[in-house]
Design an enzyme around this catalytic site. Sequence first.
Site, short mmCIF file in Angstrom:
data_model
loop_
_atom_site.label_atom_id
_atom_site.label_comp_id
_atom_site.label_asym_id
_atom_site.label_seq_id
_atom_site.Cartn_x
_atom_site.Cartn_y
_atom_site.Cartn_z
N ASP A 11 -0.24 5.00 8.79
CA ASP A 11 0.18 5.91 7.73
C ASP A 11 -0.72 5.73 6.50
O ASP A 11 -0.26 5.34 5.44
CB ASP A 11 1.66 5.67 7.36
CG ASP A 11 1.94 4.27 6.80
OD1 ASP A 11 1.18 3.34 7.15
OD2 ASP A 11 2.88 4.11 6.00
N ASP A 16 -3.93 0.61 5.45
CA ASP A 16 -4.16 1.21 6.77
C ASP A 16 -5.63 1.63 6.91
O ASP A 16 -6.23 1.49 7.98
CB ASP A 16 -3.30 2.47 6.98
CG ASP A 16 -1.82 2.20 6.86
OD1 ASP A 16 -1.35 2.07 5.72
OD2 ASP A 16 -1.15 2.12 7.90
N ASP A 244 -2.34 -4.37 6.36
CA ASP A 244 -2.50 -3.85 7.72
C ASP A 244 -3.66 -4.38 8.58
O ASP A 244 -3.51 -4.46 9.81
CB ASP A 244 -2.54 -2.31 7.68
CG ASP A 244 -1.19 -1.73 7.28
OD1 ASP A 244 -0.19 -2.46 7.33
OD2 ASP A 244 -1.14 -0.55 6.91
#
Length: 315
Positions: A11, A16, A244
């Site tokens: 997302d 990310d 992430d």
Amino acid sequence: MNKIPIILDCDPGCDDALAIIIACRHPAIDLRALTATMGNSTVEKTVKNACQICTLLGVNNIPVAAGMAQPIIRKPYQENYVFGELGLEQFGFKLPVKKAVKPEPRHAVNLISDLLMASKGEISFVATGPLSNLAMAMRLEPQIIPKIKQIVLIGGSYEQGNVTPAAEFNIYCDPEAAHIVFSCGRPIVMIGLAITEKVLATPEIIMATQKINNQTAKIAVSIMEFFAKNNQMISHLKFVPVYDPAAIVYLLKPEIYKVKPMHVEIELKDESEYGRTKCELPVSSSKPANAAVVIDLEFGKFWDEILRILKDYCE
Ligand code: BDR
Ligand code: CA
């Protein structure tokens, strides 16, 4: 070299974006698809960001698809719009319009299902956002479940949450989806806040990234600096955690992660605890371990690996 086949569901989201960069560039990773979900922003924005990162990197051979716009049961929770709103244009990078990567028309849930069904071997599923796409794919086509080698996910916490005292963001965005995933029976590696909040982009790390001085490292620096600035407004932490990429480095260097098998259940009934990942050591057979929960990471080695990837595999 034996490549690790993965689907990266995300997302983007600054952190990310860093995970995508590493997954796209590392020669040992065979990235089969990038699938986007709502989370750090709406799915329209997160898929646009995923496409822009691929465009910037010149990666045009990986399918990118938009997935779930809403959680499976409840209303969307969206608060943390860091990076999602504007995309990469804001950093001043020129995005080649003619070679712009576009999302494919297939829904991400169908793409995940099709790829797993068609694959001869197992594929690792990496999730750095809410688990809605994976859970829906599992319900749509349960035959994909045995084809998943392992699920490496960023999310949850065996201590405090970061959205509520009980719940972490990725799980809180779609707890019912998390419940489906944690009950699926495949090996799960849960990298929660105890680890991800310590993966900090300190000024030293940002400086070391700057020194690499290639285009990709410059993108990484812009993302980290932007994220750091915004994070000061929303977080209690002094430096920004880049949560992430910890999932991608896990695939490459699992030996630097210390895990404990635990029984993880998602709280769905108690409103004040909604979305908590209830982690218990598996003392009784009625609650066997369903996840390897990461309890420690060699942070120095983690950053060495990130910097090495940016230096050796990026231009
Ligand atoms: C997770 O929440 C998101 O905002 C980040 O991208 C990360 O995946 C951390 O709680
Ligand atoms: Ca994320």
